[in-house]
Design a protein around this motif. Structure first.
Motif, short mmCIF file in Angstrom:
data_model
loop_
_atom_site.label_atom_id
_atom_site.label_comp_id
_atom_site.label_asym_id
_atom_site.label_seq_id
_atom_site.Cartn_x
_atom_site.Cartn_y
_atom_site.Cartn_z
N ASN A 1 0.82 -1.21 0.00
CA ASN A 1 0.00 0.00 0.00
C ASN A 1 0.85 1.26 0.00
O ASN A 1 0.49 2.25 -0.61
CB ASN A 1 -0.92 -0.01 1.21
CG ASN A 1 -2.17 -0.80 0.93
OD1 ASN A 1 -3.03 -0.35 0.21
ND2 ASN A 1 -2.24 -1.99 1.46
N ILE A 2 1.99 1.18 0.70
CA ILE A 2 2.84 2.38 0.79
C ILE A 2 3.45 2.70 -0.58
O ILE A 2 3.40 3.85 -1.03
CB ILE A 2 3.94 2.19 1.85
CG1 ILE A 2 3.31 2.14 3.24
CG2 ILE A 2 4.95 3.33 1.79
CD1 ILE A 2 4.27 1.77 4.34
N ILE A 3 3.98 1.68 -1.29
CA ILE A 3 4.56 2.03 -2.60
C ILE A 3 3.47 2.45 -3.57
O ILE A 3 3.68 3.34 -4.39
CB ILE A 3 5.42 0.90 -3.23
CG1 ILE A 3 4.68 -0.39 -3.34
CG2 ILE A 3 6.74 0.72 -2.57
CD1 ILE A 3 5.43 -1.40 -4.21
N ASN A 4 2.30 1.85 -3.42
CA ASN A 4 1.20 2.28 -4.28
C ASN A 4 0.87 3.75 -4.04
O ASN A 4 0.73 4.53 -4.99
CB ASN A 4 -0.03 1.42 -3.95
CG ASN A 4 -0.82 1.08 -5.18
OD1 ASN A 4 -0.58 1.67 -6.24
ND2 ASN A 4 -1.74 0.17 -5.06
N ALA A 5 0.81 4.13 -2.76
CA ALA A 5 0.49 5.52 -2.42
C ALA A 5 1.57 6.45 -2.96
O ALA A 5 1.27 7.53 -3.49
CB ALA A 5 0.36 5.66 -0.91
N ALA A 6 2.83 6.00 -2.86
CA ALA A 6 3.92 6.85 -3.32
C ALA A 6 3.76 7.15 -4.81
O ALA A 6 3.93 8.30 -5.26
CB ALA A 6 5.27 6.17 -3.06
N VAL A 7 3.39 6.14 -5.59
CA VAL A 7 3.26 6.35 -7.02
C VAL A 7 2.04 7.22 -7.33
O VAL A 7 2.07 8.08 -8.21
CB VAL A 7 3.19 5.00 -7.76
CG1 VAL A 7 2.91 5.20 -9.22
CG2 VAL A 7 4.48 4.26 -7.59
N VAL A 8 0.97 7.02 -6.58
CA VAL A 8 -0.23 7.84 -6.79
C VAL A 8 0.12 9.32 -6.56
O VAL A 8 -0.21 10.19 -7.38
CB VAL A 8 -1.37 7.38 -5.85
CG1 VAL A 8 -2.49 8.40 -5.83
CG2 VAL A 8 -1.89 6.03 -6.28
N ILE A 9 0.82 9.59 -5.46
CA ILE A 9 1.18 10.98 -5.17
C ILE A 9 2.11 11.52 -6.25
O ILE A 9 1.99 12.67 -6.66
CB ILE A 9 1.84 11.08 -3.77
CG1 ILE A 9 0.88 10.57 -2.70
CG2 ILE A 9 2.21 12.53 -3.48
CD1 ILE A 9 1.50 10.42 -1.34
N LEU A 10 2.99 10.67 -6.74
CA LEU A 10 3.92 11.10 -7.80
C LEU A 10 3.15 11.57 -9.03
O LEU A 10 3.44 12.63 -9.61
CB LEU A 10 4.84 9.94 -8.16
CG LEU A 10 5.88 10.20 -9.24
CD1 LEU A 10 6.92 11.19 -8.73
CD2 LEU A 10 6.57 8.91 -9.65
N PHE A 11 2.15 10.81 -9.42
CA PHE A 11 1.35 11.19 -10.58
C PHE A 11 0.61 12.51 -10.33
O PHE A 11 0.56 13.39 -11.19
CB PHE A 11 0.32 10.09 -10.90
CG PHE A 11 0.78 9.12 -11.95
CD1 PHE A 11 0.44 9.31 -13.27
CD2 PHE A 11 1.53 8.02 -11.60
CE1 PHE A 11 0.85 8.41 -14.24
CE2 PHE A 11 1.95 7.12 -12.56
CZ PHE A 11 1.61 7.31 -13.88
#
Lengths: 570, 113
Positions: free
Chosen positions: B32-42
């Motif tokens: 979930n954390i890496i997923n969130a990181a990528v979402v925020i990046l976008f």
């Protein structure tokens, strides 16, 4: 009157419709007759109707038509576009044939029920959608749907290990897909577009300073797809998942699910000027995969795990041909010939590996022994379970002769094609070695049918054979038919993949090649005899008992990605 | 630049959690954390050209790029599916093995097979 566009959209809409109908069966209650009607009706709509549609589409495809359209009638700026060409037609054919056979098989072997039918149909829809997608984000979504359905379907066998296999697969594949998103981000940043055409245009006019970003993005995209394809060294999740899944699902996973992402990736690869270098590296990895897969398969004693390692090995053949095709450029004659070889081997492998999983599945369901070394005299066990003619043994033989490339079975033709178009390269030697190992390991596997005087006490239970036999015979006859009419099939595949109507120098029955086949078989037999030696079996035991852990998968993923980026950068 | 660096750190925390932690639930946290990181990046990428919400009665020049946000809605939905499914599998494995430690579950399964 439906336009071509709408007709094409039905190839993935029909399974979704079928899934919706199958799920309706849950609403009306299990006992009612209407529930069965919903379930099987849904399966018919989802699996048989698309094949009818594909037949209708064939004449147009042979004329070289490419059908593009937008889902739901939105405007081009916001809608999801799709692109249906010869490759998409071929992959759909592959997917639906195997899915139909697997579904028929599952009617007897399980898993059963509307939920299974629904999810199975969604997976088929995702397969069709994956190969038609025309932009990178949609590809991400389709790959995720493919993944999610397989994480659900693998544990339906009820084996405790299957849940663990599904969990490991989920973790590594979901992580890889996050990396895929990062790659998508990188490409969106430098090209401002997500559609394939837009990315290609953006890359052509790209700022040279952004080259590094392009390389990194491509590397993570390729690595994420390579996990799904199970190329060495990213194969670790596959053996458990494929061996512990229900037999019908094993056939689909091995036959279709590991190949579709690969062919979908070729659409991305052609956009990049450096795509050819990726192809070369993948081709090399494919050759190594083919060889190492067989070595690992030889060391296995569990029948289905042995088949699962062979899937890795055979996908190596496909990746080797595919990678070299991308390296040569798929529009050059050599590249096109290699692409035809890659597709044909993918198709034929799906047929014979599906068949092998079904036959071995039926056998182990009856004997309850999966250990190749402990199980003998299975023909007799099958007979006491109610099989009058030794159909399962005959279909197993058809599959085994196909995978070991004995004429006139289909594997003979496709392996010849792959081998002859790679002639003289390092990869082709790896493939020859893999062929010898394949023969040896299938002699080992076929021993479960060998008659023995002192048979084991058998506690066989009666099983329903009819759907199983139907699926096995369907695939077995396809294995032979595609072998005999191979030149005709090559003509069609060649036309669909880019206008090669005939391959130069195609003569699988030339003395040279027959001698080569003969010596491969002899080599295989010698290797099999050698495997009885204590020191060889000691080595094989060590290989089988090697440590496989969760971290290894991630380490190899990171290292693989880094290696690819480095390779592209230098 | 500093925001991107923070995202990288977030991403690495997630990745290390997935790889190094043996507890399955913690691995799911990591995912979930890496997923969130990528979402925020976008989303961050979308805000390079403007900061306003792309709805009516605003200055179009000030709008964020709506495309990454639209994509991330889909990505979040997929992330939720994966999380739900992985939690279900984890609970199933807990019932079989009596622990959330993936190595121990593996050992116990190996003994049982």
């Amino acid at each position: 009157m439906m336009g071509y566009e709408d007709l094409v959209a039905t190839t993935f809409m029909l399974p979704l419709l079928g899934a919706a109908i199958a799920f309706c069966a849950k609403l009306v209650g299990k006992e009612r007759k209407i529930a069965k009607v919903c379930e099987y009706g849904g399966a018919c709509i989802g699996l048989v109707a698309p094949i009818v549609v594909l037949v209708q589409l064939l004449p147009g495809m042979l004329d070289g038509q490419v059908i593009t359209g937008i889902i739901g009638g939105w405007s081009g700026t916001v809608g999801i576009t799709f692109r249906f060409d010869g490759l998409a037609w071929l992959i759909d054919l592959l997917g639906y044939t195997i899915a139909l056979a697997a579904y028929i098989y599952s009617l007897s072997s399980g898993p059963k029920g509307p939920s299974f039918t629904g999810i199975f149909l969604i997976q088929s829809a995702a397969l069709a959608a994956t190969i038609m997608t025309n932009d990178l984000f949609n590809l991400f979504v389709c790959l995720e749907v493919l993944g999610i359905t397989s994480y659900v379907l693998i544990p339906t066998s009820g084996k405790p290990g299957a849940s663990l296999a599904a969990f490991s697969y989920l973790m590594v594949s979901a992580t890889a897909m996050v990396f895929f998103l990062v790659g998508t981000y990188g490409l969106y940043r430098i090209t401002g577009s997500l559609s394939y055409a837009g990315i290609a245009g953006g890359l052509a006019t790209m700022d040279p300073e952004a080259y590094g970003v392009a390389v990194m993005s491509l590397s993570v995209l390729v690595a994420a797809v390579a996990i799904r394809v199970a190329v060495m060294p990213l194969y670790g999740w596959l053996p458990d998942a494929h061996a512990l899944a229900p037999h019908a699902i094993s056939a689909v996973l091995s036959g279709v699910l590991i190949k579709t992402p690969l062919f979908a990736l070729s659409r991305v690869l052609v956009l990049f000027p450096i795509g050819g270098r990726v192809g070369y590296l993948m081709g090399l990895a494919g050759g190594i995969t083919a060889f190492l897969g067989v070595v690992l398969a030889l060391s296995q004693s569990d029948a289905k795990r042995l088949l699962a390692y062979h899937s890795i090995s055979q996908i190596g053949y496909v990746v080797a041909a595919w990678g070299m095709a991308a390296h040569m450029g798929i529009h050059t004659p050599e590249g096109a010939a290699l692409m035809v070889a890659a597709y044909l081997h993918a198709l034929f492998h799906a047929l014979f590996k599906g068949l092998l999983f079904f036959s071995i599945g039926t056998t182990t369901d009856v004997t309850k022994v999966r250990d190749v070394l402990a199980s003998r005299n299975s023909i007799a066990s099958l007979r006491s379970a109610g099989e009058r003619l030794p159909i399962t043994f005959v279909t197993f033989l058809a599959g085994a002769l196909s995978i070991t490339a004995i004429p006139p079975f289909n594997g003979f033709v496709s392996k010849y094609l792959v081998g002859s178009s790679l002639k003289g390269s390092l990869v082709s030697f790896l493939l020859i070695a893999a062929g010898v190992g394949t023969v040896a390991s299938f002699i080992k596997l076929s021993r479960i049918y060998w008659p023995m005087k002192h048979t084991f006490p058998q506690s066989v239970e009666k099983i329903t054979f009819l759907p199983r036999h139907l699926a096995q015979l369907l695939l077995a006859s396809l294995c032979i038919a595609t072998g005999i009419w191979a030149p005709w099939i090559i003509g069609i595949v060649g036309k669909l993949l880019g206008g090669v109507s005939r391959l130069d120098g195609f003569s699988p029955y030339s003395p040279d090649n027959l001698i080569k086949t003969g010596s491969t078989v002899v080599g295989g037999i010698l290797l099999f005899l050698l495997m009885g030696r204590p020191w060889v079996s000691d080595i094989l035991h060590r290989i089988r008992d090697r440590r496989m852990d969760f971290k290894g998968l991630f380490v190899s993923f990171s290292l693989g990605t880094a290696a690819m980026a480095l390779w592209l950068w230098v | 630049m500093v925001d991107r660096l923070l995202l990288l750190i977030l991403f690495l925390i997630g990745f290390l959690t997935i790889v190094a932690k043996r507890n399955m639930i913690k691995k799911i946290f990591g995912l979930n954390i890496i997923n969130a990181a990528v979402v925020i990046l976008f989303v961050l990428e979308g805000s390079r050209i403007g900061m306003d919400a792309p709805i009516s009665n605003g200055e179009p020049q000030q709008f964020v790029d709506p495309l990454p946000q639209a994509l991330m809605l889909t990505a979040i939905v997929i992330g939720v599916c994966i999380t739900a499914l992985s939690l279900a599998l984890a609970v199933h494995l807990y019932r079989i093995g009596g622990t959330f430690d993936i190595d121990k579950v593996k050992e116990r399964l190996h003994d049982g097979l």
